[in-house]
Design a protein around this motif. Structure first.
Motif, PDB file in Angstrom:
ATOM      1  N   MET A 160      17.262   1.554  -0.722  1.00 16.52           N
ATOM      2  CA  MET A 160      16.755   0.453  -1.522  1.00 16.52           C
ATOM      3  C   MET A 160      17.922  -0.238  -2.223  1.00 16.52           C
ATOM      4  O   MET A 160      18.815   0.431  -2.745  1.00 16.52           O
ATOM      5  CB  MET A 160      15.751   0.962  -2.547  1.00 16.52           C
ATOM      6  CG  MET A 160      14.865  -0.120  -3.082  1.00 16.52           C
ATOM      7  SD  MET A 160      13.386   0.567  -3.791  1.00 16.52           S
ATOM      8  CE  MET A 160      13.704   0.239  -5.489  1.00 16.52           C
TER       9      MET A 160
ATOM     10  N   VAL B  73      10.764  -5.336   2.591  1.00 16.36           N
ATOM     11  CA  VAL B  73       9.665  -4.384   2.725  1.00 16.36           C
ATOM     12  C   VAL B  73       8.586  -4.757   1.715  1.00 16.36           C
ATOM     13  O   VAL B  73       8.866  -4.906   0.524  1.00 16.36           O
ATOM     14  CB  VAL B  73      10.134  -2.927   2.479  1.00 16.36           C
ATOM     15  CG1 VAL B  73       8.973  -1.955   2.629  1.00 16.36           C
ATOM     16  CG2 VAL B  73      11.277  -2.564   3.412  1.00 16.36           C
ATOM     17  N   SER B  74       7.368  -4.922   2.220  1.00 20.83           N
ATOM     18  CA  SER B  74       6.223  -5.203   1.356  1.00 20.83           C
ATOM     19  C   SER B  74       5.512  -3.887   1.066  1.00 20.83           C
ATOM     20  O   SER B  74       4.995  -3.238   1.971  1.00 20.83           O
ATOM     21  CB  SER B  74       5.268  -6.169   2.060  1.00 20.83           C
ATOM     22  OG  SER B  74       4.073  -6.278   1.331  1.00 20.83           O
ATOM     23  N   LEU B  75       5.503  -3.497  -0.189  1.00 15.76           N
ATOM     24  CA  LEU B  75       4.773  -2.296  -0.610  1.00 15.76           C
ATOM     25  C   LEU B  75       3.378  -2.757  -1.019  1.00 15.76           C
ATOM     26  O   LEU B  75       3.096  -3.024  -2.187  1.00 15.76           O
ATOM     27  CB  LEU B  75       5.494  -1.600  -1.757  1.00 15.76           C
ATOM     28  CG  LEU B  75       6.947  -1.205  -1.484  1.00 15.76           C
ATOM     29  CD1 LEU B  75       7.581  -0.616  -2.731  1.00 15.76           C
ATOM     30  CD2 LEU B  75       7.033  -0.231  -0.329  1.00 15.76           C
ATOM     31  N   GLU B  76       2.508  -2.902  -0.027  1.00 12.99           N
ATOM     32  CA  GLU B  76       1.214  -3.541  -0.241  1.00 12.99           C
ATOM     33  C   GLU B  76       0.335  -2.811  -1.246  1.00 12.99           C
ATOM     34  O   GLU B  76      -0.419  -3.449  -1.988  1.00 12.99           O
ATOM     35  CB  GLU B  76       0.503  -3.723   1.090  1.00 12.99           C
ATOM     36  CG  GLU B  76       1.220  -4.736   1.961  1.00 12.99           C
ATOM     37  CD  GLU B  76       0.527  -5.016   3.279  1.00 12.99           C
ATOM     38  OE1 GLU B  76      -0.469  -4.336   3.608  1.00 12.99           O
ATOM     39  OE2 GLU B  76       1.007  -5.919   3.974  1.00 12.99           O
ATOM     40  N   ARG B  77       0.438  -1.524  -1.307  1.00 14.24           N
ATOM     41  CA  ARG B  77      -0.426  -0.771  -2.225  1.00 14.24           C
ATOM     42  C   ARG B  77      -0.160  -1.124  -3.689  1.00 14.24           C
ATOM     43  O   ARG B  77      -1.080  -1.185  -4.506  1.00 14.24           O
ATOM     44  CB  ARG B  77      -0.235   0.716  -2.005  1.00 14.24           C
ATOM     45  CG  ARG B  77      -1.209   1.537  -2.800  1.00 14.24           C
ATOM     46  CD  ARG B  77      -1.155   2.972  -2.393  1.00 14.24           C
ATOM     47  NE  ARG B  77      -2.330   3.655  -2.912  1.00 14.24           N
ATOM     48  CZ  ARG B  77      -2.597   4.887  -2.687  1.00 14.24           C
ATOM     49  NH1 ARG B  77      -1.811   5.611  -1.929  1.00 14.24           N
ATOM     50  NH2 ARG B  77      -3.664   5.445  -3.201  1.00 14.24           N
TER      51      ARG B  77
ATOM     52  N   ARG C 161       5.736  -4.183   6.509  1.00 12.07           N
ATOM     53  CA  ARG C 161       4.617  -3.973   5.584  1.00 12.07           C
ATOM     54  C   ARG C 161       4.199  -2.512   5.606  1.00 12.07           C
ATOM     55  O   ARG C 161       4.023  -1.924   6.654  1.00 12.07           O
ATOM     56  CB  ARG C 161       3.449  -4.866   5.971  1.00 12.07           C
ATOM     57  CG  ARG C 161       3.837  -6.325   5.931  1.00 12.07           C
ATOM     58  CD  ARG C 161       2.656  -7.246   6.116  1.00 12.07           C
ATOM     59  NE  ARG C 161       3.075  -8.634   6.173  1.00 12.07           N
ATOM     60  CZ  ARG C 161       3.381  -9.382   5.137  1.00 12.07           C
ATOM     61  NH1 ARG C 161       3.320  -8.875   3.927  1.00 12.07           N
ATOM     62  NH2 ARG C 161       3.757 -10.635   5.280  1.00 12.07           N
ATOM     63  N   THR C 162       4.036  -1.961   4.413  1.00 11.78           N
ATOM     64  CA  THR C 162       3.603  -0.577   4.303  1.00 11.78           C
ATOM     65  C   THR C 162       2.159  -0.542   3.819  1.00 11.78           C
ATOM     66  O   THR C 162       1.701  -1.448   3.133  1.00 11.78           O
ATOM     67  CB  THR C 162       4.462   0.226   3.316  1.00 11.78           C
ATOM     68  OG1 THR C 162       4.299  -0.330   2.008  1.00 11.78           O
ATOM     69  CG2 THR C 162       5.922   0.220   3.706  1.00 11.78           C
ATOM     70  N   ARG C 163       1.475   0.493   4.179  1.00 14.20           N
ATOM     71  CA  ARG C 163       0.102   0.721   3.708  1.00 14.20           C
ATOM     72  C   ARG C 163       0.036   2.157   3.242  1.00 14.20           C
ATOM     73  O   ARG C 163       0.674   3.033   3.784  1.00 14.20           O
ATOM     74  CB  ARG C 163      -0.887   0.511   4.845  1.00 14.20           C
ATOM     75  CG  ARG C 163      -0.863  -0.880   5.387  1.00 14.20           C
ATOM     76  CD  ARG C 163      -1.793  -1.004   6.552  1.00 14.20           C
ATOM     77  NE  ARG C 163      -1.340  -2.137   7.336  1.00 14.20           N
ATOM     78  CZ  ARG C 163      -1.680  -2.370   8.569  1.00 14.20           C
ATOM     79  NH1 ARG C 163      -2.467  -1.547   9.196  1.00 14.20           N
ATOM     80  NH2 ARG C 163      -1.232  -3.420   9.194  1.00 14.20           N
TER      81      ARG C 163
ATOM     82  N   TYR D  97       7.522  -6.484  -3.427  1.00 10.96           N
ATOM     83  CA  TYR D  97       8.470  -6.515  -2.321  1.00 10.96           C
ATOM     84  C   TYR D  97       9.769  -5.879  -2.781  1.00 10.96           C
ATOM     85  O   TYR D  97      10.168  -6.032  -3.940  1.00 10.96           O
ATOM     86  CB  TYR D  97       8.771  -7.953  -1.900  1.00 10.96           C
ATOM     87  CG  TYR D  97       7.587  -8.660  -1.307  1.00 10.96           C
ATOM     88  CD1 TYR D  97       7.347  -8.633   0.055  1.00 10.96           C
ATOM     89  CD2 TYR D  97       6.710  -9.369  -2.120  1.00 10.96           C
ATOM     90  CE1 TYR D  97       6.258  -9.284   0.610  1.00 10.96           C
ATOM     91  CE2 TYR D  97       5.621 -10.025  -1.579  1.00 10.96           C
ATOM     92  CZ  TYR D  97       5.405  -9.980  -0.216  1.00 10.96           C
ATOM     93  OH  TYR D  97       4.324 -10.630   0.323  1.00 10.96           O
TER      94      TYR D  97
ATOM     95  N   HIS E 276      12.761  -5.125  -7.384  1.00  5.66           N
ATOM     96  CA  HIS E 276      11.463  -5.465  -6.795  1.00  5.66           C
ATOM     97  C   HIS E 276      11.014  -6.843  -7.280  1.00  5.66           C
ATOM     98  O   HIS E 276      11.444  -7.304  -8.339  1.00  5.66           O
ATOM     99  CB  HIS E 276      10.414  -4.403  -7.121  1.00  5.66           C
ATOM    100  CG  HIS E 276      10.119  -4.283  -8.579  1.00  5.66           C
ATOM    101  ND1 HIS E 276      10.940  -3.588  -9.447  1.00  5.66           N
ATOM    102  CD2 HIS E 276       9.122  -4.787  -9.322  1.00  5.66           C
ATOM    103  CE1 HIS E 276      10.442  -3.655 -10.664  1.00  5.66           C
ATOM    104  NE2 HIS E 276       9.340  -4.378 -10.615  1.00  5.66           N
TER     105      HIS E 276
END
Length: 56
Positions: free
Chosen positions: A21, A5-9, A53-55, A13, A29
């Motif tokens: 998690m 999971v990419s926590l883009e904010r 990917r999260t936004r 990762y 992470h």
């Protein structure tokens, strides 16, 4: 199997295993996808190829 999971904010990762998690090698992470994949390889942890990917 571990889901990436990419926590883009926040720019990191994480990996999820069965909806929770997870940690690999004591870390929860990573700042790069390559570093996460390397940690998974060292732990013999299978990863899904697709990155979620999260936004926001």
């Amino acid at each position: 199997m571990y889901r990436i999971v990419s926590l883009e904010r926040v720019g990191v990762y994480v990996v999820m295993n069965q909806g929770a998690m997870a940690t690999l090698g004591g870390k929860s992470h990573w700042t790069s996808l390559d570093a996460l994949r390397h940690a998974a390889k060292l732990e013999n942890a299978p990863l899904y190829e697709r990155v979620l990917r999260t936004r926001d």
